[in-house]
Design a protein around this motif. Structure first.
Motif, short mmCIF file in Angstrom:
data_model
loop_
_atom_site.label_atom_id
_atom_site.label_comp_id
_atom_site.label_asym_id
_atom_site.label_seq_id
_atom_site.Cartn_x
_atom_site.Cartn_y
_atom_site.Cartn_z
N MET A 52 51.72 9.45 51.10
CA MET A 52 51.23 9.99 50.26
C MET A 52 49.41 10.63 49.33
N SER A 53 49.17 9.93 50.52
CA SER A 53 47.39 9.83 50.16
C SER A 53 47.24 11.05 49.86
N PHE A 54 46.64 10.59 48.56
CA PHE A 54 45.40 11.83 49.05
C PHE A 54 43.61 11.78 49.65
N CYS A 55 43.82 10.35 50.10
CA CYS A 55 42.30 11.07 50.69
C CYS A 55 42.78 11.07 52.11
N THR A 56 44.23 11.44 53.12
CA THR A 56 44.19 11.91 53.92
C THR A 56 43.67 13.29 54.19
N HIS A 57 43.58 14.06 52.87
CA HIS A 57 43.14 15.74 53.01
C HIS A 57 41.44 15.36 52.75
N ALA A 58 41.19 14.83 52.20
CA ALA A 58 39.88 14.25 51.78
C ALA A 58 39.19 14.32 53.26
N ILE A 59 39.73 13.17 54.00
CA ILE A 59 38.86 13.19 55.10
C ILE A 59 39.02 14.11 56.01
N LEU A 60 39.55 15.60 56.08
CA LEU A 60 39.97 17.03 57.01
C LEU A 60 38.11 17.67 56.60
#
Length: 539
Positions: A74-82
């Motif tokens: 559900m994390s948005f941050c998993t997209h950001a760290i890409l």
């Protein structure tokens, strides 16, 4: 919902993250200050310092949320760290294919805006983000984005420096485990009661504040078990909570404790697991916060609420007096002055007829003022019945209500295609009727009044504009026209009680909005009702 792909160096990234020993660590002021700065700089209700673990997203610091972690999927941050090199900004998550089906977007949390600056270590691993979240669609300017990026860089520096400090401290203290445990307990600084309890339930450290409350010396406490100090009965209440903390759970609860010196105090107890550098539990920090004064204030607040309730009853009696005891003599003045003029007006001398006119006009003004005051004070008693309201239909009803006044003034009421808004229909009708009536009444001499109703949607508000071509309002008076009983003109030129705009402003406030004005003397005025758009409504 699109789950973010794993970074190409995921296993190395996880090893780097866990090597820092920060996951599930105690709150630290430096990180809390950073998240608070992010919230203030970006103006959002939520700010987080997140770290992306294998199956979860854990919050090192959080402002505006209660949970400590969320599932990774559900994390948005998993997209950001890409993309570690830039801040990821999603202005409207409901319109982004990656997130529109996310439970945090679709569910009660109703997230709309996200901005996350990756936390990147000196050797290039993106561990998480410093991010801000809002329930409203919004934008950040370049200065805010730069500040967010610098805050994430500061977090990375703190994490690496903190780890280096921990390694050095462990090297120096490894030979003396007792000292290491006491230093860990001292991490919870301040005036709270503090103790460190090892995995055998034995007190290994206790601070002076705790000793002052219980009236014992350090030698009397260190080395005994919690059960020995509390006794069987008291331990039965707290033993299970201590067991949960020893299993790795942060436990927070309240209880009334009787201290030998401090007496009976309402306490908030936090049991915080302490881990070694490998993640194993070495004991529990017990932190007791004295919240007796807070509870006293809560009781004082309850007393204040009772006083407010009594004042509400007094207001009810005041409304009854206005609506019955005052209305009866005013009606008598108006009725008998009308009868006097109808039956004897022609026989009265001119001076007497003039005086009778004063009485009749004054009685009508008193009745109008009483009606306005009743409408105003009753607004606080009105239970807001909010629902979808077709403003087109409402303006048509206002046109019918004011048809006589519009015809008499030779005026015109126009309207654009108007939206459906979330409001109390009866109150919104009163507000629009007052604003349109003012536009008709305050016309320029010799110029037929023309009023136009239109609408826009901006910044989370439905804005209903009522624009006229009247005499306008001088800039120095525009801030005060909404004040109760405020009049800018004599009754000879413009009738009215001075309550209409106060009622409109109060109606807007009851909806969680506000009323504004733009005006130029000699050119007209535009009053705008700002009504909040329901959460989840597209911009």
């Amino acid at each position: 919902m699109q789950t973010a792909p794993l970074p190409h160096n995921e296993e190395q990234r996880l090893a780097r993250l866990r090597g820092l020993g920060v996951l599930d660590s105690l709150p630290q002021k430096a990180f809390d200050d950073i998240s608070a700065l992010a919230q203030v700089i970006c103006g959002t209700p939520v700010a987080l310092i997140t770290l992306v673990d294998r199956d979860r997203q854990w919050f090192k610091s959080r402002v505006g949320v209660d949970v400590c972690e969320t599932p990774r999927e559900m994390s948005f941050c998993t997209h950001a760290i890409l993309n570690p090199e830039q801040v990821m900004v999603v202005e409207d998550m409901s319109q982004d294919a990656r997130f529109r089906q996310n439970p945090l977007v679709q569910g009660t949390t109703n997230v709309r805006f996200y901005a996350g600056a990756p936390i990147v270590t000196s050797d290039g691993f993106a561990l998480g983000t410093v991010c801000v979240v809002d329930q409203m669609v919004r934008q950040l300017h370049s200065v805010q984005l730069t500040a967010l990026s610098r805050l994430s860089g500061l977090v990375a520096t703190l994490l690496e420096n903190e780890r280096a400090r921990q390694i050095e401290a462990a090297r120096k203290a490894r030979a003396v485990k007792q000292e290491h445990e006491e230093l860990t307990a001292m991490a919870a600084a301040g005036l709270d009661l503090q103790a460190y309890i090892d995995t055998d339930g034995v007190y290994r450290h206790i601070n002076q504040t705790y000793l002052n409350y219980i009236g014992c010396s350090r030698e009397e406490i260190i080395g005994i078990t919690v059960k020995q100090r509390l006794g069987e009965a008291a331990y039965a209440l707290v033993g299970s909570k201590l067991d949960r903390a020893m299993a790795g759970e942060t436990v927070i609860y309240q209880r009334v404790s009787d201290f030998k010196v401090a007496g009976s105090r309402h306490m908030e107890i936090a049991l915080l697991p302490v881990r070694d550098e490998d993640g194993g539990i070495t004991g529990v920090v017990m932190r007791g916060r004295d919240i007796q004064e807070l509870k006293n204030k809560e009781r004082l607040l309850g007393d204040t609420i009772l006083q407010l309730e009594r004042k509400t009853l007094e207001q009810e009696r005041f409304i009854h007096i206005m609506s019955h005891d005052l209305r009866e003599p005013i009606n008598s003045i108006n009725n008998f002055s009308s009868l006097l003029e109808a039956d004897h007006g022609e026989r009265l001398p001119p001076e007497a007829r003039r005086y009778l006119g004063f009485v009749s006009a004054g009685g009508q003004r008193m009745a109008s003022l009483l009606d306005g005051l009743l409408r105003y004070v009753r607004l606080d008693r009105h239970a807001l019945d909010s629902g979808p309201v077709d403003v087109n239909l409402l303006v048509e009803q206002v046109r019918d209500d004011l048809s006589a006044a519009i015809t008499q003034a030779g005026g015109q009421l126009d309207m654009a295609t108007l939206p459906t808004v979330q409001a109390d229909a009866s109150l919104l009708r009163i507000a629009l009727q007052n604003l349109v009536a003012n536009g008709i009444a305050f016309a320029q001499p010799g110029v037929p009044p023309r009023v136009r109703v239109s609408a826009t949607r901006e910044h989370g508000f439905d804005q209903i504009h009522v624009e006229d071509n009247g005499i306008g309002i001088a800039p120095e008076h525009q801030a005060s026209i909404f004040d109760l009983l405020k009049r800018l003109h004599s009754r000879k030129t413009h009738a009215g009680s001075g309550l209409g705009l106060s009622i409109c402003r109060r109606i807007a406030a009851l909806h969680g909005g506000h009323l504004s004005v733009q005006s130029t003397p000699g050119e007209g005025s535009r009053f705008t009702l700002h009504l909040p758009v329901p959460h989840g409504t597209p911009s």
